[in-house]
Design a protein around this motif. Structure first.
Motif, mmCIF file in Angstrom:
data_model
loop_
_atom_site.group_PDB
_atom_site.id
_atom_site.type_symbol
_atom_site.label_atom_id
_atom_site.label_comp_id
_atom_site.label_asym_id
_atom_site.label_seq_id
_atom_site.Cartn_x
_atom_site.Cartn_y
_atom_site.Cartn_z
ATOM 1 N N LEU A 70 0.870 -1.171 0.000
ATOM 2 C CA LEU A 70 0.000 0.000 0.000
ATOM 3 C C LEU A 70 0.909 1.223 0.000
ATOM 4 O O LEU A 70 1.696 1.409 0.926
ATOM 5 N N GLY A 84 -2.741 -0.648 -3.343
ATOM 6 C CA GLY A 84 -3.431 0.566 -2.947
ATOM 7 C C GLY A 84 -2.529 1.774 -2.987
ATOM 8 O O GLY A 84 -1.302 1.652 -3.041
ATOM 9 N N ALA A 98 -8.104 1.078 4.852
ATOM 10 C CA ALA A 98 -7.393 0.792 3.599
ATOM 11 C C ALA A 98 -6.478 -0.414 3.782
ATOM 12 O O ALA A 98 -6.398 -1.287 2.913
ATOM 13 N N ARG A 112 -8.582 -3.574 3.806
ATOM 14 C CA ARG A 112 -9.095 -3.901 2.470
ATOM 15 C C ARG A 112 -7.993 -4.466 1.570
ATOM 16 O O ARG A 112 -8.219 -5.422 0.836
ATOM 17 N N VAL A 113 -6.787 -3.871 1.653
ATOM 18 C CA VAL A 113 -5.657 -4.386 0.883
ATOM 19 C C VAL A 113 -5.340 -5.814 1.333
ATOM 20 O O VAL A 113 -5.111 -6.704 0.520
ATOM 21 N N ARG A 128 -8.425 -3.627 -3.922
ATOM 22 C CA ARG A 128 -7.581 -2.512 -4.348
ATOM 23 C C ARG A 128 -8.175 -1.224 -3.775
ATOM 24 O O ARG A 128 -9.384 -1.023 -3.847
ATOM 25 N N VAL A 129 -7.305 -0.370 -3.223
ATOM 26 C CA VAL A 129 -7.751 0.868 -2.593
ATOM 27 C C VAL A 129 -7.002 2.037 -3.228
ATOM 28 O O VAL A 129 -5.773 2.043 -3.262
ATOM 29 N N VAL A 130 -7.760 3.012 -3.732
ATOM 30 C CA VAL A 130 -7.129 4.180 -4.348
ATOM 31 C C VAL A 130 -7.802 5.447 -3.842
ATOM 32 O O VAL A 130 -9.030 5.523 -3.783
#
Length: 201
Positions: free
Chosen positions: A79, A100, A114, A117-118, A123-125
């Motif tokens: 991340l 991410g 985040a 979730r990763v 995928r975190v953006v």
């Protein structure tokens, strides 16, 4: 428990991130490094699940470290957590295998979410950065144009750049001219600045 590796060349930032993330009952910081070229070894030694990587670090930048993790420690997802929310960085990070990309002023609870979730394979953006990235688009520069611009960033002459890049001076001039044209700049210094601001370097 999700095991975290923090990689940032600023000890104060690393310490603050560690303190914030350790407050979460399901997160624990198991390793911290200040250089990008220490990330893979630390991830393997600590059996980290998620590596939080700054972009600009000595030894290896965070984007290259994400690529190295994907190749050598695929069990550790990455991340990017950076001050430099540049659209070009986002594209390069995702291409390198980062799961991410968030900016450092993300609130603590959102950063912890985040990470979760990763870890879960998502995928975190950062949404603002995603919009900017779509607006700016991919880098128009070729790898060689990018290399030559990086060398030009230090103020080297065409002759010095040619020696460093093992190219003829005419070829260097051609690459610089192409990079100036593609970035819409008037000078090579402006081309460097625009490419840097967009995260293309």
């Amino acid at each position: 428990m999700i095991r975290l590796l923090l990689a940032d060349d600023q000890a104060l930032v690393r310490g603050a991130l560690a303190a914030l993330l350790d407050l979460e009952s399901d997160l624990t910081v198991v390793a911290q490094v200040g250089r990008g070229d220490e990330v893979v070894a630390a991830a393997l030694a600590s059996r980290a699940d998620v590596a939080l990587l700054d972009v600009e670090m000595p030894g290896l930048d965070g984007i290259a470290a994400a690529a190295a993790l994907r190749a050598q420690a695929p069990g550790c997802r990455s991340l990017i957590v950076t001050t430099f929310g540049r659209p070009g960085y986002l594209r390069r990070a995702l291409d390198a295998g980062a799961a991410g990309f968030v900016v450092k002023d993300t609130p603590a609870e959102q950063l912890a979410d985040a990470v979760r979730r990763v870890h879960a394979g998502l995928r975190v953006v950062d949404p603002d950065l995603a919009v900017q990235s779509l607006t700016v688009g991919d880098s128009p520069l070729t790898d060689r144009e990018r290399d030559v611009l990086r060398l030009a960033e230090g103020g080297d002459t065409v002759a010095q750049i040619a020696r460093s890049a093992f190219l003829s001076e005419g070829t260097v001039r051609n690459y610089l001219s192409a990079a100036i044209g593609k970035t819409g700049a008037r000078t090579r210094a402006e081309a460097v600045r625009l490419a840097r601001d967009n995260g293309w370097l």
